[in-house]
Scaffold this active site. Structure first.
Site, PDB file in Angstrom:
ATOM      1  N   ASP A  90       0.845  -1.196   0.000  1.00  0.00           N
ATOM      2  CA  ASP A  90       0.000   0.000   0.000  1.00  0.00           C
ATOM      3  C   ASP A  90       0.885   1.253   0.000  1.00  0.00           C
ATOM      4  OD1 ASP A  90      -2.124   2.022   1.082  1.00  0.00           O
ATOM      5  OD2 ASP A  90      -3.280   0.195   0.780  1.00  0.00           O
ATOM      6  N   ILE A  91       0.609   2.204   0.865  1.00  0.00           N
ATOM      7  CA  ILE A  91       1.340   3.464   0.850  1.00  0.00           C
ATOM      8  C   ILE A  91       2.480   3.447   1.868  1.00  0.00           C
ATOM      9  CG2 ILE A  91      -0.047   4.701   2.588  1.00  0.00           C
ATOM     10  CD1 ILE A  91       0.087   7.149   0.582  1.00  0.00           C
ATOM     11  N   HIS A  94       9.228   7.458   2.003  1.00  0.00           N
ATOM     12  CA  HIS A  94      10.685   7.379   1.914  1.00  0.00           C
ATOM     13  C   HIS A  94      11.245   8.779   2.133  1.00  0.00           C
ATOM     14  CE1 HIS A  94      10.450   3.331   0.556  1.00  0.00           C
ATOM     15  NE2 HIS A  94       9.986   3.608  -0.648  1.00  0.00           N
ATOM     16  N   ALA A 159       9.793  -1.387   6.115  1.00  0.00           N
ATOM     17  CA  ALA A 159       8.721  -1.663   5.153  1.00  0.00           C
ATOM     18  C   ALA A 159       9.296  -2.375   3.935  1.00  0.00           C
ATOM     19  CB  ALA A 159       8.050  -0.361   4.727  1.00  0.00           C
ATOM     20  N   CYS A 190       1.270   1.686   5.082  1.00  0.00           N
ATOM     21  CA  CYS A 190       0.966   0.343   4.568  1.00  0.00           C
ATOM     22  C   CYS A 190      -0.525   0.026   4.659  1.00  0.00           C
ATOM     23  CB  CYS A 190       1.781  -0.721   5.309  1.00  0.00           C
ATOM     24  SG  CYS A 190       3.557  -0.406   5.230  1.00  0.00           S
TER      25      CYS A 190
END
Length: 232
Positions: A90-91, A94, A159, A190
């Site tokens: 998902d999202i 960074h 992640a 996420c």
């Protein structure tokens, strides 16, 4: 022993890095196609990219845009980029203070098992964290590495999201080291509500040199994947 070409890109724009990954990824796939078509056996290369990105949110191909809590205007005001990515998951965020690793491997050189590949990536992080007396764990159904799984204090420290085609991998992992965790407040990381994120610095209350951590990551990656790194 498989050979893996190691490249440390330093601080590099997400889209530029993605394009670079894509070029290595596609050239490896093309070589595999030609091998099959021409009945040849040219050796496919393996790569491992280290990189750090300026502030960016990326949404995986199965992600929900509603997990981004900022408008386009707010993203611009805060100087944060946004991309819809072709990786799984998902999202995520960074940014500076993260060690990001993008292995571009031909799994036919290692093992033909995507599930095993993801578990190995997690194991690399778990072993690396153990060297700092941090107990990293897997959380069932949630790819990545977590601390205090199964408690109200569960928090994610690394992640992961990958893409594969013809057993070639791209994208990878993001380990929070000295990351400004405030940037995670603008997303539902996420897509998982009610769970926090953390970093090595937050857990240890001190800074660890990136070079030291990268060396440990490569050591455990090399051992698990039975591979040797060579600098490009």
């Amino acid at each position: 022993m498989q050979q893996i070409k190691l490249l440390d890109l330093g601080l590099k724009d997400y889209k530029e890095t993605w394009d670079y990954q894509e070029s290595l990824f596609q050239s490896t796939i093309q070589l595999k196609i030609e091998n099959r078509k021409n009945n040849t056996n040219h050796k496919t290369p393996n790569y491992f990219l280290f990189v750090e990105h300026p502030h960016v949110y990326t949404l995986g191909k199965s992600g929900d845009i509603n997990n981004l809590l900022l408008t386009e205007t707010q993203l611009t005001e805060k100087g944060i980029s946004f991309y819809k990515s072709n990786r799984g998951g998902d999202i995520t965020y960074h940014g500076p203070g993260q060690i990001i690793g993008y292995p571009i491997l031909d799994l036919d050189n290692f093992f033909g098992d995507i599930h095993k590949y993801l578990r190995f990536l997690e194991e690399v992080m778990i072993r690396t964290l153990a060297e700092y007396n941090i107990k990293g764990e897997r959380s069932e159904g949630e790819t990545g590495v977590w601390l205090d799984v199964g408690t109200p204090f569960a928090r994610k420290i690394c992640a992961m999201g990958v893409r594969t085609s013809r057993w070639v991998t791209m994208h990878g992992f993001a380990l929070n080291v000295t990351t400004n965790l405030g940037y995670f407040d603008h997303i539902i990381p996420c897509g998982i509500r009610g769970k926090a994120v953390t970093s090595l610095e937050a857990e240890l209350d001190k800074k660890i040199p990136f070079k030291e951590i990268k060396t440990k990551i490569l050591k455990h990656f090399s051992n698990l994947f039975e591979a040797e790194f060579e600098n490009e």
